[in-house]
Design a protein around this motif. Structure first.
Motif, short mmCIF file in Angstrom:
data_model
loop_
_atom_site.label_atom_id
_atom_site.label_comp_id
_atom_site.label_asym_id
_atom_site.label_seq_id
_atom_site.Cartn_x
_atom_site.Cartn_y
_atom_site.Cartn_z
N PHE A 120 101.35 -11.12 116.07
CA PHE A 120 101.25 -10.96 117.53
C PHE A 120 99.87 -10.38 117.85
O PHE A 120 99.63 -9.19 117.64
CB PHE A 120 102.38 -10.09 118.06
N LYS A 121 98.99 -11.24 118.35
CA LYS A 121 97.57 -10.87 118.46
C LYS A 121 97.30 -9.86 119.56
O LYS A 121 96.21 -9.28 119.62
CB LYS A 121 96.71 -12.13 118.68
N ASN A 122 98.25 -9.67 120.47
CA ASN A 122 98.03 -8.67 121.53
C ASN A 122 98.53 -7.28 121.14
O ASN A 122 98.52 -6.36 121.96
CB ASN A 122 98.67 -9.12 122.86
N ILE A 123 98.97 -7.11 119.88
CA ILE A 123 99.42 -5.77 119.44
C ILE A 123 98.45 -5.23 118.40
O ILE A 123 98.18 -5.88 117.38
CB ILE A 123 100.83 -5.81 118.81
N GLU A 124 97.95 -4.01 118.67
CA GLU A 124 97.12 -3.33 117.66
C GLU A 124 97.88 -2.10 117.19
O GLU A 124 98.27 -1.25 118.00
CB GLU A 124 95.78 -2.92 118.29
N VAL A 125 98.10 -2.02 115.88
CA VAL A 125 98.79 -0.83 115.33
C VAL A 125 97.72 0.14 114.83
O VAL A 125 96.89 -0.22 114.00
CB VAL A 125 99.77 -1.22 114.20
N ILE A 126 97.77 1.36 115.36
CA ILE A 126 96.76 2.37 115.04
C ILE A 126 97.44 3.49 114.25
O ILE A 126 98.44 4.04 114.71
CB ILE A 126 96.16 2.97 116.34
N ASN A 127 96.88 3.80 113.07
CA ASN A 127 97.43 4.91 112.30
C ASN A 127 96.62 6.16 112.65
O ASN A 127 95.54 6.39 112.12
CB ASN A 127 97.34 4.60 110.79
N GLY A 170 104.10 6.81 118.97
CA GLY A 170 105.05 7.06 117.89
C GLY A 170 105.85 5.79 117.68
O GLY A 170 107.08 5.80 117.75
N CYS A 171 105.13 4.70 117.41
CA CYS A 171 105.76 3.36 117.48
C CYS A 171 106.77 3.11 116.37
O CYS A 171 107.57 2.17 116.46
CB CYS A 171 104.71 2.27 117.48
N GLY A 172 106.76 3.93 115.30
CA GLY A 172 107.75 3.75 114.23
C GLY A 172 107.74 2.32 113.71
O GLY A 172 106.68 1.77 113.37
N SER A 173 108.90 1.70 113.68
CA SER A 173 109.02 0.33 113.13
C SER A 173 108.26 -0.69 113.97
O SER A 173 108.02 -1.80 113.51
CB SER A 173 110.49 -0.08 113.09
N GLY A 174 107.96 -0.35 115.22
CA GLY A 174 107.26 -1.30 116.11
C GLY A 174 108.21 -2.14 116.95
O GLY A 174 107.78 -3.03 117.68
N ILE A 175 109.48 -1.80 116.91
CA ILE A 175 110.46 -2.64 117.62
C ILE A 175 110.22 -2.65 119.13
O ILE A 175 110.40 -3.68 119.78
CB ILE A 175 111.92 -2.19 117.28
N LYS A 235 102.35 5.37 105.97
CA LYS A 235 103.24 4.39 105.33
C LYS A 235 103.95 3.54 106.40
O LYS A 235 104.01 2.31 106.32
CB LYS A 235 104.26 5.16 104.47
N VAL A 236 104.47 4.24 107.42
CA VAL A 236 105.17 3.54 108.50
C VAL A 236 104.20 2.61 109.23
O VAL A 236 104.51 1.44 109.52
CB VAL A 236 105.78 4.56 109.50
N ALA A 237 102.98 3.12 109.50
CA ALA A 237 101.99 2.31 110.24
C ALA A 237 101.65 1.05 109.45
O ALA A 237 101.49 -0.03 110.04
CB ALA A 237 100.74 3.14 110.52
N ASN A 238 101.53 1.17 108.14
CA ASN A 238 101.20 -0.01 107.32
C ASN A 238 102.30 -1.06 107.39
O ASN A 238 102.04 -2.25 107.56
CB ASN A 238 100.98 0.38 105.86
#
Ligand SMILES: C[S@@+](CC[C@H](N)C(=O)[O-])C[C@H]1O[C@@H](n2cnc3c(N)ncnc32)[C@H](O)[C@@H]1O
Length: 262
Positions: free
Chosen positions: A81-88, A44-49, A69-72
């Protein structure tokens, strides 16, 4: 670093106390454990902070967010940051390709009653390595009896600015360790000693979040604002003993709350 996100997640970003305790807990964990080969899930990463706070410590971060929308926005915020993958995707059903050494799962709602992340955490825990950890580690719930002016259930937050009188001692009525099994239904009789004469008409629940062995956080503007629940009014005197049955279903919303005198 600037974050583009929704108004709700922006309000979360403005809550500096909330950010500070998570930042310290992540840093303390990473300093105490060498995480250079470790995997982190930000559920539930939200903003990704929180992924942003973790990026320099972990080999790989899988940040999952159900809202497209949030994931985008978050994918865009964190793209350098290449070590972070955001998954929707939905963390309650997502098949993670690997296990995690640390799970971040922010539990914002008092006593977890309206906390949609409860099922997500219970599912993601199955992907935790043997010595894996969760931030936050646990919560402690307390209750007090009050005389309050409003007759509806509400949060004692910056918007409501409620004034009320506390009529009883505060009791710790539940502790939940996120690494252990816990019953999502709370149902127990709580006993209070009245310490002030008044017209008892409410119960106030407060949650304290234990992020690590050294960091405990009380309510902040966005993290666990106390919940005020109306009950049948009753005149009480100092030293009266009051027993109340409290029942709710974590993750299922405040409409599941039932309180009655015993
Ligand atoms: C408290 S908010 C965000 C907290 C985040 N740490 C932050 O600082 O922005 C919780 C987030 O979890 C997401 N969420 C809720 N249920 C989810 C699920 N089943 N799978 C993935 N994300 C979920 C919500 O859309 C929301 O963005």
């Amino acid at each position: 670093m600037k974050f583009k996100t929704t108004p709700y997640h922006y309000d979360l970003l403005k809550d500096e106390e909330r950010l500070a305790v998570f930042y310290e807990a992540i840093k303390d964990f990473a300093v105490a454990n060498d995480c250079t080969n470790s995997t982190l899930f930000d559920v539930g990463c939200g903003s990704g902070i929180l992924s942003f706070f973790s990026k320099d410590y972990f080999k790989e971060i899988l940040a999952i967010e159900i809202d497209p929308k949030v994931a985008n926005y978050t994918r865009d915020n964190l793209k350098e940051f290449k070590n972070i993958e955001v998954i929707n995707d939905d963390a309650t059903t997502f098949d993670f390709p690997k296990k995690a050494d640390l799970i971040l799962c922010e539990m914002l709602d008092t006593a977890l009653i309206d906390e949609e992340q409860v099922p997500a955490l219970l599912q993601c825990r199955k992907y935790l390595n043997e010595n894996g950890r969760i931030i936050p580690q646990s919560i402690i719930n307390t209750a007090e009896l009050v005389e309050m002016p409003r007759e509806n259930i509400h949060y004692d937050d910056v918007v409501s600015n409620t004034k009320y009188d506390v009529l009883s001692d505060s009791i710790v009525y539940d502790k939940i360790d996120f690494l252990s099994d816990f019953d999502e239904v709370f149902d127990d009789v709580l006993s209070f000693k009245i310490n002030k004469d008044g017209n008892l008409n409410g119960i106030k629940l407060t949650t304290y979040t234990i992020l690590s062995k050294d960091i405990i956080c009380g309510p902040t503007p966005m993290l666990n604002p106390p919940l005020l629940i109306p009950i049948k009014s009753k005149n009480v005197k100092c030293n009266d003993l009051i027993n109340l049955r409290l029942n709710y279903h974590m993750g299922q919303g405040i409409q599941t709350i039932k309180v009655s005198y015993r």
